[in-house]
Design a protein around this motif. Structure first.
Motif, PDB file in Angstrom:
ATOM      1  N   TYR A   1       0.818  -1.214   0.000  1.00 46.64           N
ATOM      2  CA  TYR A   1       0.000   0.000   0.000  1.00 46.64           C
ATOM      3  C   TYR A   1       0.853   1.265   0.000  1.00 46.64           C
ATOM      4  O   TYR A   1       0.347   2.364   0.094  1.00 46.64           O
ATOM      5  CB  TYR A   1      -0.925   0.008   1.219  1.00 46.64           C
ATOM      6  CG  TYR A   1      -2.124  -0.878   1.047  1.00 46.64           C
ATOM      7  CD1 TYR A   1      -3.373  -0.348   0.738  1.00 46.64           C
ATOM      8  CD2 TYR A   1      -2.012  -2.255   1.157  1.00 46.64           C
ATOM      9  CE1 TYR A   1      -4.470  -1.167   0.561  1.00 46.64           C
ATOM     10  CE2 TYR A   1      -3.099  -3.080   0.988  1.00 46.64           C
ATOM     11  CZ  TYR A   1      -4.325  -2.534   0.687  1.00 46.64           C
ATOM     12  OH  TYR A   1      -5.424  -3.354   0.506  1.00 46.64           O
ATOM     13  N   GLY A   2       2.161   1.118  -0.050  1.00 41.55           N
ATOM     14  CA  GLY A   2       3.040   2.267  -0.078  1.00 41.55           C
ATOM     15  C   GLY A   2       4.398   1.848  -0.595  1.00 41.55           C
ATOM     16  O   GLY A   2       4.606   0.719  -1.028  1.00 41.55           O
TER      17      GLY A   2
ATOM     18  N   ASN B   1     -11.547   1.832  -4.104  1.00 42.74           N
ATOM     19  CA  ASN B   1     -10.214   1.226  -4.058  1.00 42.74           C
ATOM     20  C   ASN B   1      -9.616   1.017  -5.444  1.00 42.74           C
ATOM     21  O   ASN B   1      -9.007  -0.005  -5.720  1.00 42.74           O
ATOM     22  CB  ASN B   1     -10.236  -0.090  -3.292  1.00 42.74           C
ATOM     23  CG  ASN B   1     -10.345   0.104  -1.793  1.00 42.74           C
ATOM     24  OD1 ASN B   1     -11.272  -0.383  -1.173  1.00 42.74           O
ATOM     25  ND2 ASN B   1      -9.416   0.835  -1.206  1.00 42.74           N
ATOM     26  N   ARG B   2      -9.851   1.974  -6.307  1.00 45.94           N
ATOM     27  CA  ARG B   2      -9.307   1.950  -7.667  1.00 45.94           C
ATOM     28  C   ARG B   2      -9.805   0.759  -8.477  1.00 45.94           C
ATOM     29  O   ARG B   2      -9.158   0.352  -9.433  1.00 45.94           O
ATOM     30  CB  ARG B   2      -7.777   1.944  -7.636  1.00 45.94           C
ATOM     31  CG  ARG B   2      -7.160   3.225  -7.123  1.00 45.94           C
ATOM     32  CD  ARG B   2      -5.656   3.209  -7.263  1.00 45.94           C
ATOM     33  NE  ARG B   2      -5.100   4.537  -7.123  1.00 45.94           N
ATOM     34  CZ  ARG B   2      -3.819   4.844  -7.307  1.00 45.94           C
ATOM     35  NH1 ARG B   2      -2.978   3.891  -7.674  1.00 45.94           N
ATOM     36  NH2 ARG B   2      -3.390   6.064  -7.158  1.00 45.94           N
TER      37      ARG B   2
ATOM     38  N   GLU C   1     -11.047   7.361  -4.776  1.00 46.13           N
ATOM     39  CA  GLU C   1     -10.250   6.596  -5.726  1.00 46.13           C
ATOM     40  C   GLU C   1     -11.149   5.757  -6.636  1.00 46.13           C
ATOM     41  O   GLU C   1     -11.135   4.530  -6.613  1.00 46.13           O
ATOM     42  CB  GLU C   1      -9.252   5.696  -4.987  1.00 46.13           C
ATOM     43  CG  GLU C   1      -8.179   6.446  -4.234  1.00 46.13           C
ATOM     44  CD  GLU C   1      -7.201   7.191  -5.157  1.00 46.13           C
ATOM     45  OE1 GLU C   1      -7.163   6.889  -6.373  1.00 46.13           O
ATOM     46  OE2 GLU C   1      -6.485   8.067  -4.661  1.00 46.13           O
TER      47      GLU C   1
ATOM     48  N   ASP D   1      -6.706   9.294  -2.296  1.00 46.97           N
ATOM     49  CA  ASP D   1      -5.991   8.684  -1.171  1.00 46.97           C
ATOM     50  C   ASP D   1      -4.621   8.233  -1.681  1.00 46.97           C
ATOM     51  O   ASP D   1      -3.626   8.926  -1.521  1.00 46.97           O
ATOM     52  CB  ASP D   1      -6.803   7.523  -0.615  1.00 46.97           C
ATOM     53  CG  ASP D   1      -6.112   6.805   0.533  1.00 46.97           C
ATOM     54  OD1 ASP D   1      -5.058   7.276   0.991  1.00 46.97           O
ATOM     55  OD2 ASP D   1      -6.615   5.756   0.976  1.00 46.97           O
ATOM     56  N   GLU D   2      -4.565   7.075  -2.352  1.00 46.38           N
ATOM     57  CA  GLU D   2      -3.306   6.603  -2.903  1.00 46.38           C
ATOM     58  C   GLU D   2      -2.722   7.613  -3.900  1.00 46.38           C
ATOM     59  O   GLU D   2      -1.503   7.795  -3.966  1.00 46.38           O
ATOM     60  CB  GLU D   2      -3.483   5.254  -3.601  1.00 46.38           C
ATOM     61  CG  GLU D   2      -3.858   4.105  -2.678  1.00 46.38           C
ATOM     62  CD  GLU D   2      -5.361   3.918  -2.549  1.00 46.38           C
ATOM     63  OE1 GLU D   2      -5.770   2.809  -2.179  1.00 46.38           O
ATOM     64  OE2 GLU D   2      -6.103   4.888  -2.810  1.00 46.38           O
ATOM     65  N   SER D   3      -3.584   8.256  -4.675  1.00 48.20           N
ATOM     66  CA  SER D   3      -3.099   9.215  -5.674  1.00 48.20           C
ATOM     67  C   SER D   3      -2.356  10.366  -5.017  1.00 48.20           C
ATOM     68  O   SER D   3      -1.378  10.886  -5.557  1.00 48.20           O
ATOM     69  CB  SER D   3      -4.278   9.766  -6.482  1.00 48.20           C
ATOM     70  OG  SER D   3      -4.940   8.732  -7.172  1.00 48.20           O
TER      71      SER D   3
ATOM     72  N   ARG E   1      -0.616  10.193  -2.223  1.00 48.79           N
ATOM     73  CA  ARG E   1       0.694   9.724  -1.788  1.00 48.79           C
ATOM     74  C   ARG E   1       1.630   9.552  -2.979  1.00 48.79           C
ATOM     75  O   ARG E   1       2.814   9.897  -2.922  1.00 48.79           O
ATOM     76  CB  ARG E   1       0.560   8.397  -1.050  1.00 48.79           C
ATOM     77  CG  ARG E   1      -0.224   8.493   0.229  1.00 48.79           C
ATOM     78  CD  ARG E   1       0.062   7.305   1.127  1.00 48.79           C
ATOM     79  NE  ARG E   1      -0.271   6.024   0.523  1.00 48.79           N
ATOM     80  CZ  ARG E   1      -1.473   5.464   0.588  1.00 48.79           C
ATOM     81  NH1 ARG E   1      -2.453   6.097   1.199  1.00 48.79           N
ATOM     82  NH2 ARG E   1      -1.708   4.294   0.037  1.00 48.79           N
ATOM     83  N   GLU E   2       1.102   9.015  -4.082  1.00 49.07           N
ATOM     84  CA  GLU E   2       1.944   8.751  -5.245  1.00 49.07           C
ATOM     85  C   GLU E   2       2.416  10.037  -5.905  1.00 49.07           C
ATOM     86  O   GLU E   2       3.435  10.052  -6.591  1.00 49.07           O
ATOM     87  CB  GLU E   2       1.175   7.899  -6.248  1.00 49.07           C
ATOM     88  CG  GLU E   2       0.934   6.484  -5.751  1.00 49.07           C
ATOM     89  CD  GLU E   2      -0.036   5.724  -6.624  1.00 49.07           C
ATOM     90  OE1 GLU E   2      -0.509   6.313  -7.615  1.00 49.07           O
ATOM     91  OE2 GLU E   2      -0.320   4.562  -6.324  1.00 49.07           O
TER      92      GLU E   2
ATOM     93  N   LYS F   1      -3.662   9.500   5.296  1.00 50.02           N
ATOM     94  CA  LYS F   1      -3.266   8.436   6.233  1.00 50.02           C
ATOM     95  C   LYS F   1      -1.857   8.772   6.703  1.00 50.02           C
ATOM     96  O   LYS F   1      -0.876   8.417   6.048  1.00 50.02           O
ATOM     97  CB  LYS F   1      -3.281   7.061   5.544  1.00 50.02           C
ATOM     98  CG  LYS F   1      -4.664   6.514   5.203  1.00 50.02           C
ATOM     99  CD  LYS F   1      -4.518   5.101   4.639  1.00 50.02           C
ATOM    100  CE  LYS F   1      -5.872   4.426   4.451  1.00 50.02           C
ATOM    101  NZ  LYS F   1      -6.627   5.009   3.340  1.00 50.02           N
TER     102      LYS F   1
ATOM    103  N   HIS G   1       1.668   8.257   4.714  1.00 49.65           N
ATOM    104  CA  HIS G   1       1.969   9.381   3.819  1.00 49.65           C
ATOM    105  C   HIS G   1       3.359   9.935   4.020  1.00 49.65           C
ATOM    106  O   HIS G   1       3.990  10.367   3.072  1.00 49.65           O
ATOM    107  CB  HIS G   1       0.945  10.498   4.026  1.00 49.65           C
ATOM    108  CG  HIS G   1      -0.345  10.233   3.334  1.00 49.65           C
ATOM    109  ND1 HIS G   1      -1.140  11.223   2.811  1.00 49.65           N
ATOM    110  CD2 HIS G   1      -0.984   9.094   3.077  1.00 49.65           C
ATOM    111  CE1 HIS G   1      -2.223  10.681   2.265  1.00 49.65           C
ATOM    112  NE2 HIS G   1      -2.140   9.390   2.417  1.00 49.65           N
TER     113      HIS G   1
END
Length: 924
Positions: free
Chosen positions: A65-66, A220-221, A247, A274-276, A278-279, A296, A300
């Protein structure tokens, strides 16, 4: 005094298997010693770690997840501790002065979060403020928390089928939470969405259940533009309840024009990143399509990066929603403090109750005698390592010796043994998924192996010493295990410990212990890796044994729950009187380690053999053991067998758990009259051991009851009644009654009313028992149960009485219990048929005054093997010992009687009745 001289750092790692989730993490710890502390106090740092001088932060990346993983974080821990020591020499005065750790750990955002948060806690402590106050948060604000509704991870796609599985972990409350401005906000829940049409129906149900609810959808994408468009169309007016969609598309893609237009239609629906986020590496312009930023912090980056993001969100007028990532109690405490910096949105902390065990580190006063379970559910590290770090001189284990001596092993000694075996096993070339099979006995070596395998996150298969070699090999093969063999030959010599720890009283045990095992590494070696379990063979015989898998985390949690119910604390001692290849015997030393108490190894199988100096406060017995301790029926309760034991336990013995089979009321009466503090229990391997436990029985309780109950379920466990036709695994119907078999052999002398067999007990209860629920099947729901047994429909019949206590009335299958051992007649039948002269075999359990039930066999060989030729039956029994443990050898064998005209077979109830009339009961 210079700060670097009195700030000590360490790191603890933990692991937990949560079924489909595997979580690993580390606790960073700063122990601030008083300025008056000298060099000797620095060496004794673990003893001084308590609530007043110890600060904690959590580092727990979610693999996949990261950008960081637990393996990478553990490799960086020494460098992280060095960074902390250096920065602590000149603590920042304000949040703006916090040093940034990104350049030191660029590819470890989770580690950056932990080290910077711990440094901020130290700075706040130096300023004499709470962390939130130092950061500028409003301490009087209560941050609302969103509920969480889970479902499977089915992708949101064009498919029209839908999974029916969903479970709400946060029931809708009648009173919505308060927002930052004090007004009542609509209740907020987060919903993991799957496939379009099914999700619309679920959303409509939520809206109908609570008008005004706000629903956050998280794809969740896994979504597709077509699937999302269908969902929005299906919702109609109920789309007003949608707060945002998080997402929505793969790889963080912005929505295409048609989907963007549908989202902007009245009422508009926001999108969340969310993930976007961080990325993007905090290049926030790349997440321009998102109106909501889901942060998060533990994934993060550092605290400084989180503070920068909050400022950017204010400038760009984005909404900020805090979210958790399966943190433990330590991690959640930090998140809740940071959330007060932006309290306007309901925080996504709904994962908190989903952790099977909150791995919060206990912080006790040094002189505390309270148990771990009273302070927190489970230690974050191996409980032996935790006790060794806090109380190295405390006695962990008492082992019988000769000439009235005994060996006292301290927690420091035991931790050193466990660490040595952990290192040894880790170096072996075992297959990655293979369980480690070892002979199970009540020794310090086996105990050290148990906790070593627990620390490694591996599977352990304890093998009964009663099994013949062939049965043992078959069990090991069926479990996919590696046979380690004799511990003395294959494991390192771990018997060396301080000279003062042998042959002395428990009060002086371990004073010469040297803390070398804890001092040589930058972090404590007793961490637990995620995953792993103990494999318990419930049959322990030939054929395909039934193997139950109990996760280590669940075993530790169950131990804490039992300790709480039985009031077992660090000042108590539990007698290890049950074999460790059963879950009941295996649980005893685990409970002791969790509480920091002592496990007392008995020199025999009976309570009466306990050495006088081994004063135990808690015992676990099966009814047969209790019967042997007591005076024979009709004797005075002060007879030698009871008084010699319990007189020396006077003032110490507080709890004798009796379970593993039905407890006859006369036996309970005798025990209570002898002054034994009996607690009756009900449990099973699949449930992780104990399910329910009574209070200590009194004479008034016994006089008032007509059936022995097993008390109320443990905290967190729910028991309910279900119809008897609701099938449990391996639960054949009770035998039906038929014509009486011809009487053969001598009649038994009159021994009072006959006991029904377990197989036919329900048939004899009559309509009153059925109306009271005695014929209902018991179902168990437990967070501590074995894998795949969280909802367990048992083969036990019974009911809950008016006070919520469990009353077990019998079994709905053929398995019976003999002296605490489960015996499946089918296993014995299989072994009999394997003998050349045996053509067919039937085995039943008949009542026995000492063991509860004993097996008797009916066979067809073409030759008589009953009383006329006892030597032939003895020969068969002797040959069975090559494939069966002794407790499964039938007490007697008979040629099956001839069937009447037109009958195909005798029922089991008929065979039980025949054996009861004709068999002279004896010891196995």
């Amino acid at each position: 005094m210079h700060r670097a001289e009195y700030i000590q750092f360490s790191a603890w790692t933990w692991g937990i298997d949560m079924g489909s989730w595997v979580r690993e993490g580390a606790y960073l710890c700063a122990c601030v010693l008083p300025e008056s502390a000298g060099p000797r106090d620095l060496v004794a740092r673990p003893v001084l770690m308590n609530a007043e001088n110890t600060l904690w932060a959590e580092v727990a990346p979610l693999d996949g997840y990261g950008m960081d993983t637990m393996e990478h974080v553990c490799a960086l821990l020494p460098a992280a501790l060095d960074w902390l020591r250096k920065q602590a020499e000149d603590l920042p005065a304000t949040p703006g002065d916090l040093p940034r750790s990104r350049s030191a750990f660029p590819d470890a955002p989770s580690l950056r979060w932990g080290v910077e948060l711990l440094l901020a806690k130290l700075a706040a402590r130096e300023a004499g403020q709470a962390l939130g106050t130092w950061l500028g948060a409003r301490p009087d604000v209560e941050v609302p928390v969103a509920g969480l509704v889970l479902r499977g991870d089915a992708p949101l796609s064009d498919a029209s089928t839908v999974s029916s599985s969903d479970a709400s972990t946060a029931p809708l409350s009648a009173a919505p939470p308060a927002g930052a401005n004090g007004a009542r906000n609509p209740h907020v829940v987060k919903l993991k969405i799957g496939r379009g049409e099914g999700e619309a129906a679920r959303i409509r149900r939520l809206v109908a259940a609570q008008p005004g609810i706000r629903i956050r959808l998280d794809a969740n994408r896994g979504g597709s533009p077509a699937g999302l468009l269908r969902l929005l169309e299906s919702l109609g007016e109920d789309r007003r309840a949608i707060d945002f969609i998080e997402e929505p598309l793969p790889a963080g893609e912005p929505p295409p024009a048609d989907l963007a237009a549908a989202l902007e239609a009245e009422p508009p629906i926001a999108l969340a990143a969310d993930e976007s986020l961080r990325e993007a590496g905090w290049a926030l312009g790349e997440a321009h399509w998102a109106d909501v930023w889901v942060i998060k912090p533990s994934l993060h980056g550092g605290l400084t990066e989180v503070l920068d993001t909050l400022e950017a969100a204010r400038v760009s007028r984005r909404r900020v929603v805090w979210s958790s990532a399966w943190e433990s109690g330590v991690g959640m405490a930090g998140l809740k403090t940071i959330a007060r910096l932006w309290p306007d949105e309901a925080a996504g902390f709904g994962t908190e109750p989903l952790m099977p065990h909150q791995m919060t580190m206990p912080t006790w006063p040094v002189a505390s005698a309270h148990s771990v379970s009273a302070m927190c559910p489970v230690p974050a590290v191996c409980p032996v390592a935790f006790m060794a770090s806090c109380y190295p001189r405390r006695t962990a284990m008492l082992i019988p010796g000769i000439n009235d001596t005994h060996e006292a092993i301290t927690y420091g000694d035991l931790h050193a043994r466990v660490s040595a075996i952990t290192t040894h096993l880790a170096r072996q070339d075992f297959p990655a998924r293979a369980a480690i099979a070892v002979p199970a006995d009540r020794t310090a070596t086996f105990l050290a192996v148990l906790f070593a395998v627990m620390r490694l996150g591996r599977h352990l298969l304890p093998v009964s010493s009663r099994l013949p070699d062939s049965a043992r090999d078959e069990l090991v093969a069926s479990a996919g295990a590696v046979w380690v063999g004799n511990a003395a030959e294959h494991l390192p010599d771990t018997t060396e410990h301080s000279p003062d720890t042998a042959k002395h009283s428990p009060d002086t045990a371990g004073h010469a212990y040297k803390n070398t095992a804890l001092a040589h590494a930058p972090f404590i070696t007793g961490h637990m890796r995620a995953g792993g379990a103990v494999l318990v063979a419930t049959s322990g015989s030939t054929g395909a044994p039934s193997i139950v898998t109990i996760d280590w985390a669940r075993m530790l949690g169950h131990a804490a729950a039992v300790n709480e119910r039985t009031d077992f604390t660090s000042s108590d001692a539990w007698a290890w009187s049950l074999p460790p290849w059963h879950v009941g015997g295996l649980s005893i030393p685990v409970r002791c380690a969790v509480a920091g108490g002592r496990v007392v190894v008995e020199s025999g199988t009976s309570l009466a053999t306990t050495h006088p100096s081994f004063v135990a406060t808690h015992h676990s017995l099966v009814p047969t053991q209790l019967d042997r301790v007591l005076a024979p029926p009709g004797s005075a309760p002060t007879a030698a067998s009871a008084s010699s034991l319990f007189s020396r336990h006077a003032g110490a013995l507080r709890c004798v758990l009796v379970g593993g089979g039905p407890v006859p009321l006369p036996l309970l009466e005798r025990a209570v009259r002898a002054g034994i503090p009996v607690r009756t229990t009900w449990g099973m391997t699949e449930a992780g051991s104990m399910i329910s436990c009574s209070d200590v029985w009194t004479e008034d309780d016994v006089r008032a009851c007509d059936r022995v109950h097993a008390g109320r379920p443990l905290p967190g466990i729910r028991v309910r009644q279900v119809p008897p036709d609701q099938k449990a695994s391996s639960s054949p119907k009770p035998p039906d009654q038929g014509p009486e078999l011809p009487n053969q052999g001598p009649e038994l002398p009159d021994q009072g009313p006959e006991l029904p067999s377990q197989g036919s007990e329900l048939l004899d209860q009559g309509p009153e028992a059925a109306c009271s629920g005695a014929g209902m099947r018991l179902e168990v729901h437990s967070p501590w149960a074995a894998r795949a047994h969280d909802a367990l429909t048992t083969s036990d019949a019974g009911y809950l009485d008016d006070e919520g206590r469990v009353v077990v009335t019998g079994r709905l299958d053929r398995v019976f219990i003999s002296g605490g051992e489960n015996i499946d007649p089918a296993v014995i039948e299989q072994a009999l048929v394997a003998l050349p002269e045996v053509e067919r075999a039937r085995v039943v359990g008949i009542p026995h005054p000492e063991f509860g039930f004993r097996p008797v066999a009916f066979i067809q060989t073409g030759r008589a093997v009953h009383d006329a030729r006892p030597e032939r039956a003895a020969d068969l029994r002797k040959r069975l010992r090559a494939s069966l443990p002794g407790y499964m050898i039938p007490d007697a064998m008979y040629e099956e009687p001839a069937l009447p005209e037109g009958r195909m077979k005798w029922t089991e109830a008929e065979l039980v009745a025949w054996a009861g009339r004709n068999h002279r009961r004896g010891h196995p």
